[in-house]
Design an enzyme around this catalytic site. Structure first.
Site, PDB file in Angstrom:
ATOM      1  N   ASP A 181       0.877  -1.175   0.000  1.00 52.69           N
ATOM      2  CA  ASP A 181       0.000   0.000   0.000  1.00 52.69           C
ATOM      3  C   ASP A 181       0.914   1.224   0.000  1.00 52.69           C
ATOM      4  O   ASP A 181       2.136   1.098   0.111  1.00 52.69           O
ATOM      5  CB  ASP A 181      -0.894  -0.006   1.253  1.00 52.69           C
ATOM      6  CG  ASP A 181      -1.803   1.220   1.325  1.00 52.69           C
ATOM      7  OD1 ASP A 181      -2.375   1.595   0.290  1.00 52.69           O
ATOM      8  OD2 ASP A 181      -1.921   1.830   2.405  1.00 52.69           O
ATOM      9  N   CYS A 200      -4.255  -1.722  -1.973  1.00 53.14           N
ATOM     10  CA  CYS A 200      -4.405  -0.305  -2.282  1.00 53.14           C
ATOM     11  C   CYS A 200      -5.407  -0.202  -3.419  1.00 53.14           C
ATOM     12  O   CYS A 200      -5.195  -0.770  -4.498  1.00 53.14           O
ATOM     13  CB  CYS A 200      -3.041   0.248  -2.706  1.00 53.14           C
ATOM     14  SG  CYS A 200      -3.110   1.904  -3.370  1.00 53.14           S
ATOM     15  N   CYS A 259     -10.963   2.781  -0.086  1.00 53.55           N
ATOM     16  CA  CYS A 259      -9.529   3.044   0.152  1.00 53.55           C
ATOM     17  C   CYS A 259      -9.180   2.262   1.410  1.00 53.55           C
ATOM     18  O   CYS A 259      -9.945   2.290   2.385  1.00 53.55           O
ATOM     19  CB  CYS A 259      -9.299   4.540   0.364  1.00 53.55           C
ATOM     20  SG  CYS A 259      -7.636   4.940   0.958  1.00 53.55           S
TER      21      CYS A 259
HETATM   22  N1  DGL Z   1      -4.707   3.160   0.721  1.00 52.59           N
HETATM   23  C1  DGL Z   1      -4.623   3.400  -0.685  1.00 52.59           C
HETATM   24  C2  DGL Z   1      -5.912   3.148  -1.408  1.00 52.59           C
HETATM   25  O1  DGL Z   1      -6.588   2.227  -1.035  1.00 52.59           O
HETATM   26  C3  DGL Z   1      -3.852   4.625  -1.095  1.00 52.59           C
HETATM   27  C4  DGL Z   1      -4.283   5.914  -0.522  1.00 52.59           C
HETATM   28  C5  DGL Z   1      -3.376   7.077  -0.907  1.00 52.59           C
HETATM   29  O2  DGL Z   1      -2.157   6.967  -0.728  1.00 52.59           O
HETATM   30  O3  DGL Z   1      -3.917   8.102  -1.383  1.00 52.59           O
HETATM   31  O4  DGL Z   1      -6.268   3.794  -2.352  1.00 52.59           O
END
Ligand code: DGL
Length: 292
Positions: free
Chosen positions: A28, A91, A200
C-alpha cells in the site's frame, strides 16, 4: 466464488523447495494496507508476510496513472526479489489504475481489492455509496465493477482527498476529521444510500467516525475482509497454503521507518521492526519527463 484459479496459465518460478512456505507480499502507500494485514492475521494465521508501505510517495490518490503504474512495477519487482508466492495489492488506487497492466507483466499471482469489494457490496444493498481517493473515484473502477455484477443497483462515488493525510498523521479523533467526513458523506446521505464501501484501505481506520455520522441501517463494506477471503481461495486452488508456523511479518517502507512504526503500533498492537527500501526517484523523473 471462483470456479478455478484466475491465475491459471501463469508461470510460477518458486525456486524455494517448499513454495507453500514462501511469504505473501502486501503493499500500500502507507498504513492503509494494515487493514488488510489485520484480516490476513485473522483469516490466514499460518502465512508469513512481507509488507511494503510506499510512504515516501503517498498519498497515491492524487497521483497520475503513469506514476501509480511505475510505483506498482517497482514494488512488485522488489516483492518478487523477496520471493513472495502471491501479492495482495492492498491499495484501491493501484488496483484501479495499475492492476490490469501489471498482471500481464508479472508471472506472480496478484490480487486487487476492487472486485472482492464490489462483489460484497452488491450482496449488501441496492443504493451503494463509495468513498475513495480522488484517483480511484475518477477511474470509475468501483462503479464499473459493481454494475457489471448487478446492473440494477445504483452507485455514487465521492473522492475524499483529505482522508489519507489525516489518517497518516494520526488525526482520526481530531474534531476536524469528523467535519471533513461529514462533508464527504453529505451527498451520499442525500441519495439515501443503504451501503457504504471503504474504497480506500486507509478508511476502515475511520470506521468509528463514519459510523457516528451514518444512519444505523447503512452497512459498511470493507473490501479487506473479502480480498483476504479471495486470497484464501486462491492459495487453496494453487496448493500454496502454508501449514507450518509463519515467520514474523517483515515490514519495509520507502519513507521514514520510525514514523511508520509509530503509526503502525496503534493498528497492529505491537511495535513493528521496519526496514527502509530506496527506489530511484521515479516520481520526479516522471514529472521531469512531463515538463520536458
Ligand atoms: N490506501 C490506498 C488506497 O486504497 C492509497 C491511498 C493514498 O495513498 O492516497 O487507495
Amino acid at each position: 466464488m471462483y470456479s478455478s484459479s484466475i491465475f491459471e496459465g501463469n508461470l510460477y518460478d518458486f525456486s524455494d523447495q517448499e513454495p507453500q512456505r514462501a511469504p505473501i507480499g502486501i503493499f500500500d502507500s502507507g498504513v492503509g494496507g494494515l487493514t488488510v494485514l489485520r484480516q490476513v492475521y485473522r483469516q490466514l494465521p499460518n502465512e508469513s508476510i512481507v509488507y511494503f508501505g510506499d510512504t515516501a510517495r503517498l498519498p497515491y490518490g492524487i497521483r497520475s496513472q503513469a506514476e501509480i503504474l511505475q510505483f506498482a512495477r517497482e514494488i512488485l519487482t522488489w516483492l518478487q526479489q523477496q520471493r513472495v508466492k502471491m501479492v495482495i495489492m492492498a491499495c484501491n488506487t493501484s488496483s484501479a489504475l495499475a492492476l490490469e497492466t501489471v498482471r500481464q507483466e508479472f508471472s506472480i499471482p496478484i490480487l486487487g481489492v476492487i472486485l472482492p469489494g464490489a462483489r460484497a457490496a452488491v450482496q449488501q444493498g441496492k443504493r451503494i455509496g463509495v468513498i475513495a481517493t480522488p484517483a480511484t473515484a475518477k477511474s470509475n473502477a468501483y462503479r464499473q465493477a459493481i454494475l457489471e455484477i448487478d446492473p440494477n443497483v445504483q452507485v455514487w462515488q465521492v473522492g475524499c482527498p483529505e482522508f489519507v493525510p489525516l489518517i497518516e498523521q494520526n488525526r482520526i479523533h481530531d474534531p476536524y476529521t469528523t467535519e471533513v467526513a461529514r462533508a464527504y458523506l453529505e451527498p451520499l446521505l442525500q441519495q439515501e444510500i443503504d451501503t457504504l464501501v471503504h474504497g480506500c484501505t486507509h478508511y476502515p481506520h475511520l470506521a468509528p467516525v463514519l459510523r457516528s455520522l451514518l444512519p444505523s441501517h447503512v452497512k459498511l463494506v470493507d473490501p479487506a475482509v473479502h480480498v483476504v477471503a479471495a486470497c484464501t481461495q486462491e492459495l487453496d486452488l494453487l496448493g500454496l497454503k502454508n501449514i507450518h508456523l509463519p515467520l514474523p511479518t517483515r515490514f519495509a517502507v520507502s519513507g521514514c521507518p520510525q514514523q511508520f512504526a509509530q503509526s503502525g503500533v496503534k493498528w497492529l498492537g505491537y511495535t513493528p521492526m521496519v526496514e527502509e527500501v530506496c527506489f530511484t526517484d521515479t516520481a520526479s523523473q516522471l514529472q521531469q519527463d512531463h515538463v520536458g
